[in-house]
Design an enzyme around this catalytic site. Structure first.
Site, PDB file in Angstrom:
ATOM      1  N   ASN A 117      35.666  52.392  42.903  1.00 44.98           N
ATOM      2  CA  ASN A 117      37.037  52.112  42.485  1.00 44.98           C
ATOM      3  C   ASN A 117      36.936  51.285  41.206  1.00 44.98           C
ATOM      4  OD1 ASN A 117      39.659  51.305  42.136  1.00 44.98           O
ATOM      5  ND2 ASN A 117      39.767  50.039  43.999  1.00 44.98           N
ATOM      6  N   TRP A 118      37.159  51.968  40.100  1.00 42.06           N
ATOM      7  CA  TRP A 118      36.979  51.283  38.808  1.00 42.06           C
ATOM      8  C   TRP A 118      38.117  50.326  38.480  1.00 42.06           C
ATOM      9  CZ3 TRP A 118      34.870  55.380  34.745  1.00 42.06           C
ATOM     10  CH2 TRP A 118      33.633  55.864  35.198  1.00 42.06           C
ATOM     11  N   LYS A 119      39.214  50.411  39.235  1.00 39.01           N
ATOM     12  CA  LYS A 119      40.395  49.565  38.979  1.00 39.01           C
ATOM     13  C   LYS A 119      40.810  49.682  37.517  1.00 39.01           C
ATOM     14  CE  LYS A 119      39.010  46.775  42.860  1.00 39.01           C
ATOM     15  NZ  LYS A 119      39.049  45.507  43.561  1.00 39.01           N
ATOM     16  N   GLU A 124      39.206  47.341  54.201  1.00 36.65           N
ATOM     17  CA  GLU A 124      38.915  46.378  53.141  1.00 36.65           C
ATOM     18  C   GLU A 124      39.582  45.043  53.450  1.00 36.65           C
ATOM     19  OE1 GLU A 124      37.743  48.458  49.241  1.00 36.65           O
ATOM     20  OE2 GLU A 124      39.907  48.190  49.213  1.00 36.65           O
ATOM     21  N   GLY A 147      36.448  41.483  45.648  1.00 35.16           N
ATOM     22  CA  GLY A 147      36.251  40.832  44.365  1.00 35.16           C
ATOM     23  C   GLY A 147      35.921  39.353  44.467  1.00 35.16           C
ATOM     24  N   GLY A 201      34.186  48.280  44.302  1.00 36.34           N
ATOM     25  CA  GLY A 201      34.848  47.895  43.055  1.00 36.34           C
ATOM     26  C   GLY A 201      33.827  47.473  42.018  1.00 36.34           C
ATOM     27  N   GLY A 202      33.638  46.168  41.905  1.00 37.52           N
ATOM     28  CA  GLY A 202      32.786  45.596  40.856  1.00 37.52           C
ATOM     29  C   GLY A 202      31.448  46.295  40.680  1.00 37.52           C
ATOM     30  N   HIS A 255      45.858  50.596  48.386  1.00 37.60           N
ATOM     31  CA  HIS A 255      44.908  49.514  48.093  1.00 37.60           C
ATOM     32  C   HIS A 255      45.634  48.173  48.176  1.00 37.60           C
ATOM     33  CE1 HIS A 255      42.124  46.923  45.974  1.00 37.60           C
ATOM     34  NE2 HIS A 255      41.197  47.810  46.283  1.00 37.60           N
ATOM     35  N   GLU A 290      45.556  45.672  46.380  1.00 37.92           N
ATOM     36  CA  GLU A 290      46.129  45.198  45.111  1.00 37.92           C
ATOM     37  C   GLU A 290      47.482  45.861  44.856  1.00 37.92           C
ATOM     38  OE1 GLU A 290      42.606  45.970  42.786  1.00 37.92           O
ATOM     39  OE2 GLU A 290      41.612  44.357  43.877  1.00 37.92           O
ATOM     40  N   SER A 334      33.317  43.562  48.168  1.00 38.24           N
ATOM     41  CA  SER A 334      32.063  42.941  47.714  1.00 38.24           C
ATOM     42  C   SER A 334      30.817  43.665  48.234  1.00 38.24           C
ATOM     43  CB  SER A 334      32.018  41.449  48.070  1.00 38.24           C
ATOM     44  OG  SER A 334      33.069  40.762  47.409  1.00 38.24           O
TER      45      SER A 334
HETATM   46  P1  PGA Z   1      34.996  44.893  45.213  1.00 41.27           P
HETATM   47  O1  PGA Z   1      36.315  45.790  45.351  1.00 41.27           O
HETATM   48  O2  PGA Z   1      33.846  45.774  45.568  1.00 41.27           O
HETATM   49  O3  PGA Z   1      34.980  44.474  43.774  1.00 41.27           O
HETATM   50  O4  PGA Z   1      35.143  43.739  46.149  1.00 41.27           O
HETATM   51  C1  PGA Z   1      36.459  46.714  46.396  1.00 41.27           C
HETATM   52  C2  PGA Z   1      37.819  47.352  46.330  1.00 41.27           C
HETATM   53  O5  PGA Z   1      38.800  46.670  46.016  1.00 41.27           O
HETATM   54  O6  PGA Z   1      37.977  48.571  46.585  1.00 41.27           O
END
Ligand code: PGA
Length: 251
Positions: free
Chosen positions: A9-11, A167, A173, A234-235, A95, A97, A213
């Site tokens: 997930n590149w956000k 999640e 994050g 994500g990251g 998600h 967010e 994470s």
């Molecule tokens: P993260 O994000 O790996 O940076 O914690 C995961 C996500 O939000 O899908």
């Protein structure tokens, strides 16, 4: 045996030119691997360029959201048909967010899930509790409600195109990963909800990812757990080497 699914997930990262560079690295480093399915969910503006890079490869293209209406006055939104015509196969829905910052509710999540599945997209549905909800002992209630509401009206025949990503919001994050036991426990509970709503046979086939994470160091341990069938990353998905280690950890 469930085949694992590793999704990045590149956000809101990577301009189109940078997105192509990263996508190319991911393709080159993971050619011909079939230990897991590989998906990258990129910003909408990057979709055309990344599609040209990944088409015909084992790396699948995903989007990060989709609207439920087929077309109309919804400024800033994208429809299922727009994504499909652009080569998108997967879409993340719900998600945390989107729920936290953009007013997404269980009801809009359900509408988006329904529209995406009806339109032929594969859905990665995100559920998970806030830190205060975990501390108040409400994790299971939250995940139960989010899952059941998101799946209202979804027939068993659509489940093969649906993934749920557990999640925990406090792990996203933050570098604060859930323990393997915490992650596996909730993924197992989600599997139980699928069994309750549909059948044990459906639940046994159903793909449930962990996200929050996950990185090159902890992926193997998480992906070994019996109820964790992949990751939403994500990251660590923004670095092709780290993402490749995670892909290789999925056996
Ligand atoms: P993260 O994000 O790996 O940076 O914690 C995961 C996500 O939000 O899908």
């Amino acid at each position: 045996m469930r085949k694992k699914v590793i999704a990045g997930n590149w956000k809101m990262n990577m301009t189109p030119s940078k997105a192509v560079v990263l996508a190319k690295e991911i393709v080159l480093k993971n050619q011909n691997k079939d230990n897991c399915d590989i998906v990258i969910c990129v910003p909408a503006i990057d979709i055309p360029a990344v599609y040209e890079t990944v088409k015909g490869t084992n790396v699948k293209l995903g989007a990060q959201n989709v609207h439920f209406a087929p077309s109309g006055a919804f400024t800033g939104e994208l429809s299922v048909d727009m994504l499909k015509e652009s080569g998108v196969e997967y879409v993340i829905i719900g998600h945390s967010e989107r729920r936290q910052y953009f007013g997404e509710t269980d009801e809009t999540v359900n509408k988006r899930v329904t529209a995406a599945l009806n339109g032929g997209l594969k859905v990665i549905l995100c559920v998970g509790e806030l830190l205060e909800e975990r501390e108040a002992g409400k994790t299971l209630d939250v995940v139960d409600t989010q899952t059941r509401k998101a799946l209202e009206g979804v027939p068993a025949s659509a489940l093969e195109n649906l993934i749920i990503a557990y999640e925990p919001v406090w792990a996203i994050g933050t570098g604060k990963v859930a323990t393997t036991e915490q992650a596996d426990e909730v993924c197992g509970i989600i599997r139980g909800i699928i069994a309750d709503l549909y059948s044990k046979a459906e639940a046994d086939k159903f793909i449930i990812q962990y996200g929050g994470s996950m990185n090159a160091k902890n992926a193997e341990e998480l992906l070994k757990m019996p109820n964790i069938d992949g990751g939403l990353i994500g990251g660590a998905s923004l670095k092709s080497d780290d993402f490749t280690v995670i892909i290789d950890s999925a056996k």
